[in-house]
Scaffold this active site. Structure first.
Site, PDB file in Angstrom:
ATOM      1  N   TRP A 274       0.805  -1.227   0.000  1.00 25.79           N
ATOM      2  CA  TRP A 274       0.000   0.000   0.000  1.00 25.79           C
ATOM      3  C   TRP A 274       0.836   1.273   0.000  1.00 25.79           C
ATOM      4  CZ3 TRP A 274       1.872   2.546   4.091  1.00 25.79           C
ATOM      5  CH2 TRP A 274       2.475   1.769   5.091  1.00 25.79           C
ATOM      6  N   ASN A 275       2.140   1.186   0.290  1.00 22.81           N
ATOM      7  CA  ASN A 275       2.873   2.437   0.554  1.00 22.81           C
ATOM      8  C   ASN A 275       3.186   3.250  -0.700  1.00 22.81           C
ATOM      9  OD1 ASN A 275       4.770   0.549  -0.190  1.00 22.81           O
ATOM     10  ND2 ASN A 275       6.312   1.223   1.272  1.00 22.81           N
TER      11      ASN A 275
ATOM     12  N   CYS B 258      10.303   1.521   1.980  1.00 19.67           N
ATOM     13  CA  CYS B 258      11.273   0.445   2.222  1.00 19.67           C
ATOM     14  C   CYS B 258      12.706   0.941   2.166  1.00 19.67           C
ATOM     15  CB  CYS B 258      11.051  -0.667   1.217  1.00 19.67           C
ATOM     16  SG  CYS B 258      11.069  -0.039  -0.451  1.00 19.67           S
TER      17      CYS B 258
ATOM     18  N   GLY C 110       6.618  -6.392  -0.512  1.00 19.50           N
ATOM     19  CA  GLY C 110       5.947  -6.342   0.786  1.00 19.50           C
ATOM     20  C   GLY C 110       6.907  -6.766   1.876  1.00 19.50           C
TER      21      GLY C 110
ATOM     22  N   GLU D 228      12.711  -2.594  11.251  1.00 20.37           N
ATOM     23  CA  GLU D 228      12.273  -1.528  10.359  1.00 20.37           C
ATOM     24  C   GLU D 228      11.115  -0.801  11.056  1.00 20.37           C
ATOM     25  OE1 GLU D 228      10.370  -3.054   6.827  1.00 20.37           O
ATOM     26  OE2 GLU D 228      11.094  -1.379   5.625  1.00 20.37           O
TER      27      GLU D 228
ATOM     28  N   LYS E  10      -2.709  -8.328  -7.747  1.00 22.56           N
ATOM     29  CA  LYS E  10      -3.500  -8.257  -6.525  1.00 22.56           C
ATOM     30  C   LYS E  10      -2.938  -7.108  -5.689  1.00 22.56           C
ATOM     31  CE  LYS E  10      -2.952  -9.559  -2.562  1.00 22.56           C
ATOM     32  NZ  LYS E  10      -3.428  -8.260  -2.037  1.00 22.56           N
ATOM     33  N   PRO E  11      -3.633  -5.963  -5.693  1.00 21.78           N
ATOM     34  CA  PRO E  11      -3.119  -4.829  -4.913  1.00 21.78           C
ATOM     35  C   PRO E  11      -3.373  -5.034  -3.424  1.00 21.78           C
ATOM     36  CG  PRO E  11      -5.219  -4.245  -5.914  1.00 21.78           C
ATOM     37  CD  PRO E  11      -4.912  -5.661  -6.357  1.00 21.78           C
ATOM     38  N   ALA E  12      -2.723  -4.219  -2.588  1.00 18.81           N
ATOM     39  CA  ALA E  12      -2.940  -4.291  -1.142  1.00 18.81           C
ATOM     40  C   ALA E  12      -4.387  -3.905  -0.819  1.00 18.81           C
ATOM     41  CB  ALA E  12      -1.987  -3.346  -0.432  1.00 18.81           C
TER      42      ALA E  12
ATOM     43  N   GLU F 101      10.724  -8.075  -3.525  1.00 21.82           N
ATOM     44  CA  GLU F 101      11.225  -6.791  -3.011  1.00 21.82           C
ATOM     45  C   GLU F 101      10.688  -6.670  -1.598  1.00 21.82           C
ATOM     46  OE1 GLU F 101      13.218  -4.711  -4.476  1.00 21.82           O
ATOM     47  OE2 GLU F 101      13.158  -5.340  -6.559  1.00 21.82           O
ATOM     48  N   LEU F 102      11.571  -6.861  -0.610  1.00 22.17           N
ATOM     49  CA  LEU F 102      11.080  -7.020   0.766  1.00 22.17           C
ATOM     50  C   LEU F 102      11.515  -5.866   1.661  1.00 22.17           C
ATOM     51  CD1 LEU F 102      11.763 -10.862   0.933  1.00 22.17           C
ATOM     52  CD2 LEU F 102       9.737  -9.682   0.089  1.00 22.17           C
TER      53      LEU F 102
HETATM   54  P1  NAD Z   1       2.661  -7.154   3.646  1.00 25.92           P
HETATM   55  O1  NAD Z   1       3.649  -8.177   3.307  1.00 25.92           O
HETATM   56  O2  NAD Z   1       1.792  -7.341   4.807  1.00 25.92           O
HETATM   57  O3  NAD Z   1       1.668  -6.915   2.423  1.00 25.92           O
HETATM   58  C1  NAD Z   1       2.122  -6.742   1.106  1.00 25.92           C
HETATM   59  C2  NAD Z   1       1.153  -7.404   0.152  1.00 25.92           C
HETATM   60  O4  NAD Z   1       1.111  -8.793   0.413  1.00 25.92           O
HETATM   61  C3  NAD Z   1      -0.284  -6.901   0.245  1.00 25.92           C
HETATM   62  O5  NAD Z   1      -0.824  -6.831  -1.049  1.00 25.92           O
HETATM   63  C4  NAD Z   1      -0.968  -8.013   1.033  1.00 25.92           C
HETATM   64  O6  NAD Z   1      -2.344  -8.122   0.737  1.00 25.92           O
HETATM   65  C5  NAD Z   1      -0.229  -9.217   0.520  1.00 25.92           C
HETATM   66  N1  NAD Z   1      -0.308 -10.389   1.389  1.00 25.92           N
HETATM   67  C6  NAD Z   1      -0.254 -10.427   2.742  1.00 25.92           C
HETATM   68  N2  NAD Z   1      -0.366 -11.703   3.169  1.00 25.92           N
HETATM   69  C7  NAD Z   1      -0.480 -12.488   2.073  1.00 25.92           C
HETATM   70  C8  NAD Z   1      -0.621 -13.894   1.853  1.00 25.92           C
HETATM   71  N3  NAD Z   1      -0.663 -14.762   2.858  1.00 25.92           N
HETATM   72  N4  NAD Z   1      -0.721 -14.333   0.588  1.00 25.92           N
HETATM   73  C9  NAD Z   1      -0.658 -13.481  -0.454  1.00 25.92           C
HETATM   74  N5  NAD Z   1      -0.528 -12.151  -0.313  1.00 25.92           N
HETATM   75  C10 NAD Z   1      -0.437 -11.646   0.938  1.00 25.92           C
HETATM   76  O7  NAD Z   1       3.495  -5.812   3.709  1.00 25.92           O
HETATM   77  P2  NAD Z   1       3.048  -4.371   4.187  1.00 25.92           P
HETATM   78  O8  NAD Z   1       3.244  -4.283   5.647  1.00 25.92           O
HETATM   79  O9  NAD Z   1       1.727  -3.999   3.623  1.00 25.92           O
HETATM   80  O10 NAD Z   1       4.138  -3.513   3.415  1.00 25.92           O
HETATM   81  C11 NAD Z   1       5.253  -3.003   4.032  1.00 25.92           C
HETATM   82  C12 NAD Z   1       6.492  -3.834   3.749  1.00 25.92           C
HETATM   83  O11 NAD Z   1       6.783  -3.819   2.359  1.00 25.92           O
HETATM   84  C13 NAD Z   1       7.703  -3.265   4.432  1.00 25.92           C
HETATM   85  O12 NAD Z   1       8.470  -4.273   5.014  1.00 25.92           O
HETATM   86  C14 NAD Z   1       8.468  -2.608   3.276  1.00 25.92           C
HETATM   87  O13 NAD Z   1       9.846  -2.485   3.513  1.00 25.92           O
HETATM   88  C15 NAD Z   1       8.150  -3.499   2.152  1.00 25.92           C
HETATM   89  N6  NAD Z   1       8.341  -2.798   0.885  1.00 25.92           N
HETATM   90  C16 NAD Z   1       9.394  -3.174   0.119  1.00 25.92           C
HETATM   91  C17 NAD Z   1       9.637  -2.518  -1.078  1.00 25.92           C
HETATM   92  C18 NAD Z   1      10.804  -2.926  -1.925  1.00 25.92           C
HETATM   93  O14 NAD Z   1      10.831  -2.571  -3.080  1.00 25.92           O
HETATM   94  N7  NAD Z   1      11.771  -3.660  -1.415  1.00 25.92           N
HETATM   95  C19 NAD Z   1       8.796  -1.488  -1.511  1.00 25.92           C
HETATM   96  C20 NAD Z   1       7.718  -1.140  -0.689  1.00 25.92           C
HETATM   97  C21 NAD Z   1       7.506  -1.823   0.505  1.00 25.92           C
END
Ligand code: NAD
Length: 475
Positions: A151-152, A285, A229, A379, A175-177, A251-252
């Site tokens: 979502w960010n 991130c 994510g 983080e 699949k968006p957030a 990309e985590l």
């Molecule tokens: P998150 O992992 O909770 O969610 C990200 C996505 O994954 C969402 O679309 C969510 O619906 C989906 N998701 C969650 N559980 C799932 C499952 N069991 N199966 C399939 N999909 C699932 O992350 P968040 O807290 O929303 O986002 C923040 C994180 O993302 C931070 O750690 C940040 O550093 C990272 N991030 C990384 C980058 C990068 O490019 N490295 C960019 C932006 C954000």
């Protein structure tokens, strides 16, 4: 502001699918419901999967010029709709308008870049040791792709994945957030307007990410998973994608260190670290997470930094003046508060900020933060700048590297040798030297260690969606 009109249905096989099941998108700034959005389940996921598989042969065989044309038109439409897209992001996840506009330009930049790159997926020929043989190498799209975004950065995370995939000739299901599906759906509308064929790019909003993802993860015909994510979710998806041997890009999480040396241009270090920390309220991130300043300038840096932080305007993301909007939700706020309380309990000094109102957390600067603090171990993902003092270059580098993730790091120095030495010693995928915002469409973005696999952006981002085919030709 004109009344904003935007799609709320799923975008499936080139059409808008209305569903009786809905979920609410809530503004973190006001707590009001922005929209009730179609809530896809496994059934819609399976339909989208079949459509993506059906659309693949024609899209992958379309000429590079045809694919580039669609992407070029999409790029122009995204720029034309910069304002509504920025407003949507302000509404659904609280990004301040001026940052939203910048994100739309950045997001469009990926589509422009890959519209151009689509025409440059060159093959290669390799000399053979036999006079009657020719070795030919060509690049082909990996196949239908499933993408998951956070979502960010609701616009840029989508185009950074979809644009190279589509340029390569892959079809793409997104699949968006659940917090920010509206920006993604708006992008889908613009894709349709750009003449994107049915099934080539689809968007499935859902409140059930696990259920919707299952068919894609299990199906052999989906050849690639791309995810941005958290590390925790990324690792789980990686394990599941292994069963069908999908190509994977992850990309985590981040947790970027900033190393400010005494020979740095102080004013510049302050400005760039400010951008690296407070962009998107620290919910990035690549956000500066740990700031290490060399002893002789530590006090001067902290004072100048705190002064700039005091001037940041917290408030309504839809206001032109706002620098810092709300955090995305309660859980994000609680994490930031816990990190600050823990640092204070361990003896850090609060220079500015520290308080919350609703989901708005005041931009905060903490000095003398102990390295065992949560702020330095996890983080934070919020507007908190923890500063600590170092004495030796090796000490700063080893502190910076003592972290399980390795996405971005920042170094401030005017010493050329040190700039090389330190940037090479840092175990990170991206190093900004005297630069707080290194991300740009033509450069490789991605991390090492627990920050993930693969790169997005530039020619590297395209390779993630290409398979190598070798043809040995006997004459
Ligand atoms: P998150 O992992 O909770 O969610 C990200 C996505 O994954 C969402 O679309 C969510 O619906 C989906 N998701 C969650 N559980 C799932 C499952 N069991 N199966 C399939 N999909 C699932 O992350 P968040 O807290 O929303 O986002 C923040 C994180 O993302 C931070 O750690 C940040 O550093 C990272 N991030 C990384 C980058 C990068 O490019 N490295 C960019 C932006 C954000």
């Amino acid at each position: 502001m004109e009344r904003l009109e935007f799609p709320k249905e799923a975008f499936l096989d080139g059409a808008w699918r209305s569903l009786p099941r809905r979920f609410s998108v809530v503004s973190p700034a006001t707590g009001e419901v922005v929209a009730e959005v179609a809530d896809c389940g496994e059934e819609e996921a399976k339909e989208a999967l079949e459509a993506a598989v059906r659309a693949f042969p024609a899209w992958s065989r379309a000429t590079a010029y045809e694919r580039a044309g669609v992407l070029r038109r999409w790029y122009e439409l995204i720029l034309k709709h910069q304002e509504p897209l920025a407003q949507l992001m302000a509404l659904e996840m609280g990004k301040p308008l001026k940052e939203g506009r910048a994100e739309v330009a950045y997001a469009a930049g990926f589509v422009e870049w890959y519209a151009e790159e689509a025409k440059r997926i060159y093959g290669e020929t390799v000399p053979s040791q036999f006079p009657h043989k020719r070795i030919l190498v060509r690049y082909e799209p990996v196949g239908p792709v499933y993408g998951i975004t956070p979502w960010n950065f609701p616009a840029a995370m989508v185009t950074r994945k979809a644009a190279p995939a589509l340029a390569a000739g892959c079809t793409f299901v997104l699949k968006p957030a659940e917090e920010s599906p509206l920006t993604a759906l708006y992008l889908a509308r613009l894709f349709q307007e750009a003449g994107g064929p049915p099934g080539v790019f689809q968007v499935l909003p859902t409140s059930d990410p696990e259920g919707v993802s299952r068919p894609f993860l299990e199906d052999e015909r989906i050849r690639k998973l791309t995810f941005t994510g958290s590390t925790e979710v990324g690792v789980r998806l990686y394990e599941r994608a292994a069963r069908t041997l999908k190509r994977v890009s992850l990309e985590l999480g981040g947790g970027a260190p900033v190393l400010v040396f005494a020979d740095a241009d102080l004013e510049r270090a302050v400005e760039e670290t400010l951008r690296a920390k407070f962009r998107n309220a620290g919910e990035s991130c690549v956000a500066a997470n740990r700031i290490f300043v060399e002893a002789p300038i530590a006090e001067a840096f902290a004072q100048a930094y705190a002064e700039r932080v005091r001037a940041l305007k917290v408030g309504d993301p839809l206001s032109e003046e706002t620098d810092i909007g709300p955090l995305v939700n309660e859980a994000a706020l609680r994490k930031v508060q816990a990190h600050v309380e823990d640092a204070l309990a361990l003896g850090a000094r609060l220079v500015v900020g520290g308080e919350a109102k609703g989901l708005f957390f005041a931009p905060t600067v903490l000095l003398d933060v102990k390295r065992e603090s949560l702020l330095f171990r996890e983080e934070t993902f919020g507007p908190v700048a923890p500063i600590t003092v170092f004495r030796e270059e090796e000490e700063a580098v080893s502190w910076a590297n003592a972290f399980p993730v390795g996405l971005a790091a920042y170094v401030f120095t005017r010493d050329l040798s040190r700039a090389f030495r330190v940037s090479e010693a840092l175990a990170y995928g991206i190093v900004g030297v005297n630069d707080g915002v290194p991300s740009t469409p033509q450069a490789p973005f991605g991390g090492v260690k627990r920050s993930g696999l693969g790169r997005e952006g530039g020619k590297w981002g395209l390779e993630e969606y290409l398979e190598v085919k070798y043809v040995s030709l006997g004459l």
